[in-house]
Design an enzyme around this catalytic site. Structure first.
Site, PDB file in Angstrom:
ATOM      1  N   TYR A  27      46.427  40.155  44.993  1.00  0.00           N
ATOM      2  CA  TYR A  27      45.247  40.755  45.615  1.00  0.00           C
ATOM      3  C   TYR A  27      44.543  41.700  44.644  1.00  0.00           C
ATOM      4  CZ  TYR A  27      42.473  42.970  49.333  1.00  0.00           C
ATOM      5  OH  TYR A  27      41.446  43.449  50.119  1.00  0.00           O
ATOM      6  N   SER A  42      37.962  46.546  47.454  1.00  0.00           N
ATOM      7  CA  SER A  42      39.079  47.257  48.085  1.00  0.00           C
ATOM      8  C   SER A  42      39.412  48.453  47.221  1.00  0.00           C
ATOM      9  CB  SER A  42      40.293  46.328  48.187  1.00  0.00           C
ATOM     10  OG  SER A  42      41.467  47.044  48.516  1.00  0.00           O
TER      11      SER A  42
END
EC number: 1.1.1.30
Length: 343
Positions: free
Chosen positions: A208, A195
């Site tokens: 995350y 990401s």
């Protein structure tokens, strides 16, 4: 020429002023970029695809929905033999049923929970038995399975940190280690879906971010180790595609928020207050309703990583705002990025 250019004072280099806007509050900052180190107009192309896909075996994790579901169908259309790892195959999930409805001998859904070592090993045996010649190995592994959450550090339980890490980080490590013998035999590819938040941190996303930073580090270490063995390792770093992946519905955000607030220690609730908490949840709702709904840039990046003779180390499928923000936060002194993006 290059040495002379690099030896010139920065003030003498031709620069380009660029206005940076922070979407959260509309503040604008002007930065000066120098073409010698940065070119905002440079765009990568995926024209170097050379390795034929026909019949090559690829395992994609997390194919119940989102990127994985789209990848399984796309790679199948390109001629790959696709093993689609699905968390909910044993529960008859709608995504699994749709993939199975294609009734193709080149697209096979398999039960796969990347947190379960027994299921991962069973997946290895399923793939091995499905190969025409197991001694020639498996061409590609796409580690796509992942989960996400939100919440500031003091709002997030240790159980949540562990749960996200077990899927995003340890699931990637576990699956990769198990399939490496097959990948080494084929001199194949590992593609890890990370990401943009694996390169730059963001408030309220620490569980995350931690896992995606870990995936980045794991991928780099693996790339170094696999290089002499002929296995190529790439990382795909998508931007904001929450709207396309259905990770967060308004109902799910509210459910997470309620559980989070109910489980907070009394001292944290008292110190921050419900108003502050609700403001952060509202900001997360706004973020989740934004972003691209077109996942083709991510699909194309993964396809290139699997098929190009010389795949890129990293792919950045994201819109210009997030790409520029990532450059600022990873290449500039922290004091500059903090001034622009921390409020």
């Amino acid at each position: 020429m290059l040495a002379a250019r690099l030896s010139r004072p920065l003030s003498q280099l031709p620069g380009k002023a660029l206005s940076v806007c922070d979407r959260e509050n509309g503040t604008r900052h002007t930065l000066l970029f120098y073409p010698a180190s940065f070119s905002p107009d440079t765009r990568r192309t995926y024209t170097s695809q050379a390795d034929a896909a026909s019949g090559k075996a690829v395992l994609v994790t997390g194919c119940d929905s989102g990127f994985g579901f789209s990848l399984a169908k796309h790679l199948h259309s390109k001629g790959f033999l696709v093993f689609a790892g699905c968390l909910l195959k044993d529960k008859g999930d709608a995504g699994v049923r749709e993939l199975d409805s294609l009734k193709s001998d080149r697209l096979r859904t398999i039960q796969l929970n990347v947190c379960n070592s027994e299921e991962v090993e069973k997946a290895v045996e399923t793939v091995r038995s499905g190969l025409k010649d197991p001694e020639k190995g498996m061409w590609g592994l796409v580690n796509n399975a992942g989960i996400s959450t939100f919440g500031e550090v003091e709002f997030t339980s240790m159980e949540t940190y562990k749960e996200v890490a077990e899927v995003n980080l340890w699931g990637t490590v576990r699956t990769t280690k198990s399939f490496l013998p097959l990948l080494r035999r084929a001199k194949g590819r590992v593609v890890n879906i990370s990401s943009m938040l694996g390169r730059m941190a963001n408030p309220a996303r620490s569980p995350y971010c931690i896992t995606k930073f870990g995936v980045e580090a794991f991928s780099d270490c693996l790339r170094y180790e696999m290089h002499p063995l002929g296995v190529k390792v790439s990382v795909v770093e998508p931007g904001n595609f929450i709207a396309a992946t259905s990770l967060y519905s308004p109902e799910r955000i509210q459910a997470i928020a309620k559980k989070m607030w109910d489980e907070l220690p009394e001292v944290v609730r008292k110190d921050y207050g419900k108003k502050y908490f609700d403001e952060k949840i509202a900001k997360m709702e706004t973020y989740c309703n934004s972003g691209s709904t077109d996942t083709s840039s991510v699909i194309n990046a993964v396809t290139h990583a699997l098929t190009a003779a010389t795949p890129y180390t990293r792919y950045h499928p994201m819109d210009y705002y997030w790409w520029l923000r990532m450059q600022v936060m990873t290449h500039f002194p922290g004091a500059i990025s903090d001034k622009i993006y921390i409020h």
